[in-house]
Design a protein around this motif. Structure first.
Motif, PDB file in Angstrom:
ATOM      1  N   LEU A 114      15.242   5.556  -0.185  1.00 49.56           N
ATOM      2  CA  LEU A 114      13.969   4.828  -0.131  1.00 49.56           C
ATOM      3  C   LEU A 114      13.726   4.000  -1.391  1.00 49.56           C
ATOM      4  CD1 LEU A 114      11.726   7.542   1.537  1.00 49.56           C
ATOM      5  CD2 LEU A 114      12.620   5.438   2.565  1.00 49.56           C
ATOM      6  N   THR A 115      14.155   4.505  -2.526  1.00 54.17           N
ATOM      7  CA  THR A 115      13.939   3.770  -3.763  1.00 54.17           C
ATOM      8  C   THR A 115      14.951   2.639  -3.929  1.00 54.17           C
ATOM      9  OG1 THR A 115      12.976   5.745  -4.753  1.00 54.17           O
ATOM     10  CG2 THR A 115      13.687   4.037  -6.260  1.00 54.17           C
ATOM     11  N   ALA A 116      16.156   2.815  -3.398  1.00 55.41           N
ATOM     12  CA  ALA A 116      17.179   1.764  -3.488  1.00 55.41           C
ATOM     13  C   ALA A 116      16.904   0.628  -2.519  1.00 55.41           C
ATOM     14  CB  ALA A 116      18.558   2.346  -3.215  1.00 55.41           C
ATOM     15  N   THR A 117      16.096   0.880  -1.509  1.00 55.91           N
ATOM     16  CA  THR A 117      15.765  -0.164  -0.543  1.00 55.91           C
ATOM     17  C   THR A 117      14.639  -1.008  -1.120  1.00 55.91           C
ATOM     18  OG1 THR A 117      16.350   1.355   1.238  1.00 55.91           O
ATOM     19  CG2 THR A 117      15.099  -0.595   1.847  1.00 55.91           C
ATOM     20  N   PRO A 118      14.890  -2.292  -1.383  1.00 58.96           N
ATOM     21  CA  PRO A 118      13.848  -3.140  -1.956  1.00 58.96           C
ATOM     22  C   PRO A 118      12.605  -3.181  -1.062  1.00 58.96           C
ATOM     23  CG  PRO A 118      15.963  -4.232  -2.067  1.00 58.96           C
ATOM     24  CD  PRO A 118      16.150  -3.008  -1.220  1.00 58.96           C
ATOM     25  N   GLY A 119      11.453  -3.150  -1.704  1.00 60.57           N
ATOM     26  CA  GLY A 119      10.197  -3.213  -0.963  1.00 60.57           C
ATOM     27  C   GLY A 119       9.578  -1.855  -0.718  1.00 60.57           C
ATOM     28  N   SER A 120      10.291  -0.780  -1.094  1.00 61.88           N
ATOM     29  CA  SER A 120       9.723   0.555  -0.939  1.00 61.88           C
ATOM     30  C   SER A 120      10.083   1.393  -2.160  1.00 61.88           C
ATOM     31  CB  SER A 120      10.229   1.233   0.334  1.00 61.88           C
ATOM     32  OG  SER A 120      11.620   1.473   0.259  1.00 61.88           O
ATOM     33  N   ALA A 121       9.219   2.356  -2.469  1.00 58.86           N
ATOM     34  CA  ALA A 121       9.468   3.232  -3.614  1.00 58.86           C
ATOM     35  C   ALA A 121       8.890   4.617  -3.340  1.00 58.86           C
ATOM     36  CB  ALA A 121       8.843   2.662  -4.881  1.00 58.86           C
ATOM     37  N   TRP A 122       9.713   5.635  -3.538  1.00 60.30           N
ATOM     38  CA  TRP A 122       9.292   7.033  -3.445  1.00 60.30           C
ATOM     39  C   TRP A 122       8.359   7.278  -4.623  1.00 60.30           C
ATOM     40  CZ3 TRP A 122      11.750  11.284  -0.638  1.00 60.30           C
ATOM     41  CH2 TRP A 122      11.399  12.559  -1.088  1.00 60.30           C
ATOM     42  N   VAL A 123       7.125   7.663  -4.361  1.00 63.07           N
ATOM     43  CA  VAL A 123       6.159   7.848  -5.430  1.00 63.07           C
ATOM     44  C   VAL A 123       5.974   9.320  -5.768  1.00 63.07           C
ATOM     45  CG1 VAL A 123       3.760   7.466  -6.127  1.00 63.07           C
ATOM     46  CG2 VAL A 123       4.943   5.738  -4.783  1.00 63.07           C
ATOM     47  N   GLU A 124       5.771  10.138  -4.737  1.00 59.42           N
ATOM     48  CA  GLU A 124       5.471  11.534  -4.987  1.00 59.42           C
ATOM     49  C   GLU A 124       5.855  12.364  -3.768  1.00 59.42           C
ATOM     50  OE1 GLU A 124       1.591  13.947  -6.641  1.00 59.42           O
ATOM     51  OE2 GLU A 124       1.241  12.344  -5.212  1.00 59.42           O
ATOM     52  N   TYR A 125       6.198  13.622  -4.009  1.00 58.39           N
ATOM     53  CA  TYR A 125       6.497  14.541  -2.911  1.00 58.39           C
ATOM     54  C   TYR A 125       5.792  15.856  -3.180  1.00 58.39           C
ATOM     55  CZ  TYR A 125       8.960  17.651   0.234  1.00 58.39           C
ATOM     56  OH  TYR A 125       9.260  18.578   1.207  1.00 58.39           O
ATOM     57  N   GLY A 169       0.804  -1.211   0.000  1.00 57.79           N
ATOM     58  CA  GLY A 169       0.000   0.000   0.000  1.00 57.79           C
ATOM     59  C   GLY A 169       0.834   1.257   0.000  1.00 57.79           C
ATOM     60  N   PHE A 170       0.134   2.363   0.089  1.00 56.41           N
ATOM     61  CA  PHE A 170       0.755   3.670   0.059  1.00 56.41           C
ATOM     62  C   PHE A 170       0.666   4.305   1.441  1.00 56.41           C
ATOM     63  CE2 PHE A 170      -0.553   2.792  -4.245  1.00 56.41           C
ATOM     64  CZ  PHE A 170       0.533   3.214  -4.989  1.00 56.41           C
ATOM     65  N   SER A 218       5.844  19.444  -2.272  1.00 55.53           N
ATOM     66  CA  SER A 218       6.740  20.393  -1.611  1.00 55.53           C
ATOM     67  C   SER A 218       5.988  21.454  -0.836  1.00 55.53           C
ATOM     68  CB  SER A 218       7.673  21.046  -2.631  1.00 55.53           C
ATOM     69  OG  SER A 218       6.929  21.737  -3.609  1.00 55.53           O
ATOM     70  N   GLY A 219       4.773  21.762  -1.231  1.00 56.09           N
ATOM     71  CA  GLY A 219       3.985  22.758  -0.509  1.00 56.09           C
ATOM     72  C   GLY A 219       3.630  22.309   0.890  1.00 56.09           C
ATOM     73  N   GLU A 220       3.247  21.058   1.012  1.00 53.91           N
ATOM     74  CA  GLU A 220       2.850  20.518   2.314  1.00 53.91           C
ATOM     75  C   GLU A 220       3.936  19.677   2.963  1.00 53.91           C
ATOM     76  OE1 GLU A 220      -0.962  18.694   2.505  1.00 53.91           O
ATOM     77  OE2 GLU A 220      -1.838  20.088   1.066  1.00 53.91           O
ATOM     78  N   GLY A 221       4.998  19.385   2.221  1.00 51.60           N
ATOM     79  CA  GLY A 221       6.073  18.549   2.754  1.00 51.60           C
ATOM     80  C   GLY A 221       5.625  17.118   2.980  1.00 51.60           C
ATOM     81  N   MET A 222       4.744  16.623   2.115  1.00 50.69           N
ATOM     82  CA  MET A 222       4.175  15.289   2.277  1.00 50.69           C
ATOM     83  C   MET A 222       4.766  14.335   1.242  1.00 50.69           C
ATOM     84  SD  MET A 222       2.056  13.815   4.344  1.00 50.69           S
ATOM     85  CE  MET A 222       1.076  15.119   5.017  1.00 50.69           C
ATOM     86  N   LEU A 223       5.296  13.222   1.731  1.00 43.61           N
ATOM     87  CA  LEU A 223       5.869  12.179   0.892  1.00 43.61           C
ATOM     88  C   LEU A 223       4.859  11.054   0.742  1.00 43.61           C
ATOM     89  CD1 LEU A 223       8.146  10.378  -0.383  1.00 43.61           C
ATOM     90  CD2 LEU A 223       8.792   9.805   1.950  1.00 43.61           C
ATOM     91  N   LEU A 224       4.694  10.571  -0.478  1.00 43.76           N
ATOM     92  CA  LEU A 224       3.873   9.395  -0.732  1.00 43.76           C
ATOM     93  C   LEU A 224       4.830   8.251  -1.039  1.00 43.76           C
ATOM     94  CD1 LEU A 224       1.008   8.243  -1.022  1.00 43.76           C
ATOM     95  CD2 LEU A 224       1.135   8.816  -3.460  1.00 43.76           C
ATOM     96  N   LEU A 225       4.792   7.225  -0.192  1.00 40.34           N
ATOM     97  CA  LEU A 225       5.706   6.091  -0.290  1.00 40.34           C
ATOM     98  C   LEU A 225       4.901   4.819  -0.533  1.00 40.34           C
ATOM     99  CD1 LEU A 225       8.736   5.218   0.231  1.00 40.34           C
ATOM    100  CD2 LEU A 225       7.998   4.725   2.558  1.00 40.34           C
TER     101      LEU A 225
END
Length: 161
Positions: free
Chosen positions: A113-124, A92-93, A126-133
């Motif tokens: 985060l992207t180099a670590t298997p099992g996780s992927a940086w999807v979106e960031y 999930g996200f 910048s206005g809210e400082g929110m990462l979608l993983l």
């Protein structure tokens, strides 16, 4: 000279990569490679990459060791999920609020985060400082938030002012 080759190492690397991929040093191949290397250097200059200033080398080395250990552990975990008995895994996200705003620090976090298997940086955002993983095995969302914030974001905030 700086105008012709704003990033000489980038251009040289692109040129050598072109020659290696083509397995040839023929004049035509080298000419095309030189043109691509010049265009690549100029394109990189248009991105206007900032200068990264690393403040705490000891923290950076500890983070590097931690990331390498996490990558090995995650490889084993992902292999167990793929090759092991077929249990139901919930992927999930996760939305993670980040305090880190330094562009180089965010780029380093994205690579980690992207180099670590099992996780992927999807979106960031910048206005809210929110990462979608995206996480392959999302057993505990709060644990992932703590991991990202405590293990990675906190040291990166020390390293990149």
């Amino acid at each position: 000279m700086r105008r012709l080759l704003p990033y000489p190492f980038v251009s040289a690397a692109l040129f050598l990569l072109w020659l290696l991929l083509n397995e040839s040093v023929a004049p035509g191949t080298a000419l095309v490679g030189a043109v691509l290397a010049l265009l690549g250097g100029w394109s990189f200059a248009l991105l206007e990459p900032g200068t990264a200033r690393v403040r705490r080398l000891g923290t950076a080395l500890r983070l590097l060791g931690l990331v390498l250990a996490d990558v090995v552990r995650s490889n084993i975990d992902v292999a167990r999920i793929i090759l092991g008995p077929h249990r139901v895994h919930r992927s999930g996200f996760i939305e993670i609020p980040l305090t880190l705003r330094n562009p180089q620090g965010l780029a380093a976090l994205a690579c980690i985060l992207t180099a670590t298997p099992g996780s992927a940086w999807v979106e960031y955002d910048s206005g809210e400082g929110m990462l979608l993983l995206h996480v392959l095995d999302l057993a505990d969302e709060a644990a992932w938030v703590r991991t990202v914030k405590d293990r990675y974001e906190a040291p990166l905030m020390e390293i990149f002012p």
